[in-house]
Design an enzyme around this catalytic site. Sequence first.
Site, PDB file in Angstrom:
ATOM      1  CD  GLU A  42      -2.953   1.188   2.241  1.00 12.97           C
ATOM      2  OE1 GLU A  42      -3.844   2.056   2.152  1.00 12.97           O
ATOM      3  OE2 GLU A  42      -2.991   0.254   3.053  1.00 12.97           O
ATOM      4  CB  CYS A 246      -7.400   2.949   3.938  1.00  9.16           C
ATOM      5  SG  CYS A 246      -7.936   2.178   5.490  1.00  9.16           S
ATOM      6  CG  ASN A 376      -9.216  -2.284   2.607  1.00  9.94           C
ATOM      7  OD1 ASN A 376      -8.409  -3.173   2.840  1.00  9.94           O
ATOM      8  ND2 ASN A 376      -9.260  -1.164   3.320  1.00  9.94           N
ATOM      9  CD  GLU A 377      -9.281  -2.175   7.250  1.00 10.81           C
ATOM     10  OE1 GLU A 377      -9.102  -1.034   7.753  1.00 10.81           O
ATOM     11  OE2 GLU A 377      -8.598  -3.164   7.548  1.00 10.81           O
TER      12      GLU A 377
END
Length: 654
Positions: A42, A246, A376-377
């Site tokens: 990331e 994120c 994503n989460e």
Amino acid sequence: MTTPVRCVCAAILAVLTPLLALGQAAPAGKPISPDLFGIFFEDINYAADGGLYAELVQNRSFEYAPSDHEGWNSLTAWEYLHEGYAMGSVSVESAAPLHANNPHYATLRVENPFQKGLGLKNTGFDGIPVRAGEKYNFSMWGRVKSGAAVPLLVQLRGAKDQVLAETTLSAQKADWQQYSATLAPSTTDDKATLVVLVTGKGVIDLDMVSLFPENTFHRHPNGLRPDLAQAIADIKPKFVRFPGGCLAHGDGLDNLYDWKKTIGPVEQRVAQRNIWNYHQTAGLGYFEYFQFCEDIGAKPLPVVAAGVSCQNSGGSWRIGSVGQQAIPISEMDAYVQDVLDLIEWANGPVTSPWGAKRAAAGHPAPFNLEYVGIGNEDKITPDFRSRFTLLYNAVHAKYPNLKIVGTVGPGPKGEDYDLGWALANQLDVPLVDEHYYEKPKWFWANNQRYDSYDRAKSKVYLGEYASWGNTLYNALAEAAYMTSLERNGDVVQLASYAPLLAKEGHTQWNPDMIYFTNTTIVPTVNYYVQQLYGHNQGNTYHQGVVTLPTGAAADTTLAASCVRDAQTGDVILKLVNASPQVQTFPINLASFKGLTSAATLTVLSGDKDAKNTFANPQTVLPKKSSYKAGKSFAYTSQPYSMVVIRVRGRGARR
């Protein structure tokens, strides 16, 4: 009598099941995922720009803004130079830019150069590191506005402003034109700067001012920093997840990561604010990610937003924040098509519209994409569920063999976890992405977490995990937990520690696996655990080979696993001792055929709180030696250690 007997048998089985999982039963091979251990990338902690992406010029296209980072502007990282008594000015303009996606550029107006000239100096990302004897490729786009040709002097200067290398160029075109040169510094300097001077009277626009080392990873243009890329390659990951967590679903809808804006010529890509409070040039884009995966023999695992932004958009923990935003349903068809186009771009033939774009970028062969993540989460809201379902159904219908990874929230339990799993089970999603950052004791206490997972339901991708620290003890907690991932390699298909990279002085998250500066790389002890697993992955897991020392509880200080590599025939033992005493592990290899006594022994050990730092980067390193293994033997491990014993198979191929 039938019912009581069944009850007794069930009770006995319930007692024996955890013992079998801890290695107390006779050996029996169980297939495990061939892609079990990989990496998560990331763009956090300056992992891309200023890190893995090899560009040495910061703010090369004058697109920095206060919205990226407080106090930034279009000339951040640039200094205005008027050498001697040169007269003129510099400004940032946006009329008729190089490309609509790259709207800003610098204009230099030179009224009188007074021989030395007027121009700009770039300080790079904490300086520009250059090495004597190496070559650096300079390029820039220019447009002459004054009619006559404009002479340019391009220099690399040292920390004391001495000239390390220089070359001259002549800008002559009234339209945007790219100019390039090679610079070969005479001296090594870690804090060099790049200078572009106009040495004659005139007006010129400058954009995309760039400097790359010629020796990028695999020598690709627009490539990667070779030492960082090699450190990642040395883990031997089976897959690479990108462009992040994120980062993928962004800080609000206008900040979603759009893969289409990251391919094609770099001057046409769309730079944007980074959710981690800095700037993304998108120079490291989807083509470069896929190319890197191919270079290191890892499968690509791109993750796209599930039609919603991060629930923390705008910093949703603060009053008056934005929170999760959803793409309007009326616009979802177009977004779904973007995701389908990604898969065609990766796998389609050159005769397909997006396959042709991949070929035009220099890669006519498909990238053989097998996995794609959606979400994503995320917080599992009604907006999320409806949009994820649209995406999942469309992708699965068109590409039924593609392994789609869903998401079950940011933690190992809770409302989003339960709702995410319920949705995955409802849709029959192939894999779900679990995330958790916990203290070491949590990993020990949850070593049996996946033993009880339903094998008939969705498989697991453990996409992000770490034990909140970079000491040896933290790494051993992770190593012990990874023995359980091997033991449950039939249900846990993929796993990746996170985050991967962190630049000193620019870190938004700790812990990380690799810390670095412009010139130094410090792999953590956690890195070496991941590397030991990466180098010693197996195809089958075998119970009962290693016996834990008598009286020891696996959820406190001791763990072990045994796998076999089908290609080499090697049997690989991993022993983890996080106790302050030596521990003896009885090992029985008698059931394996085709083994020799020749083995290698790799030991990672030290003080409990030891860690690798910039001051002491080699405090804890794995040490490898030869070893002789018998059919039945005992290995005594040192306190606070991880041991890998790799017993060679006969006729093993290497």
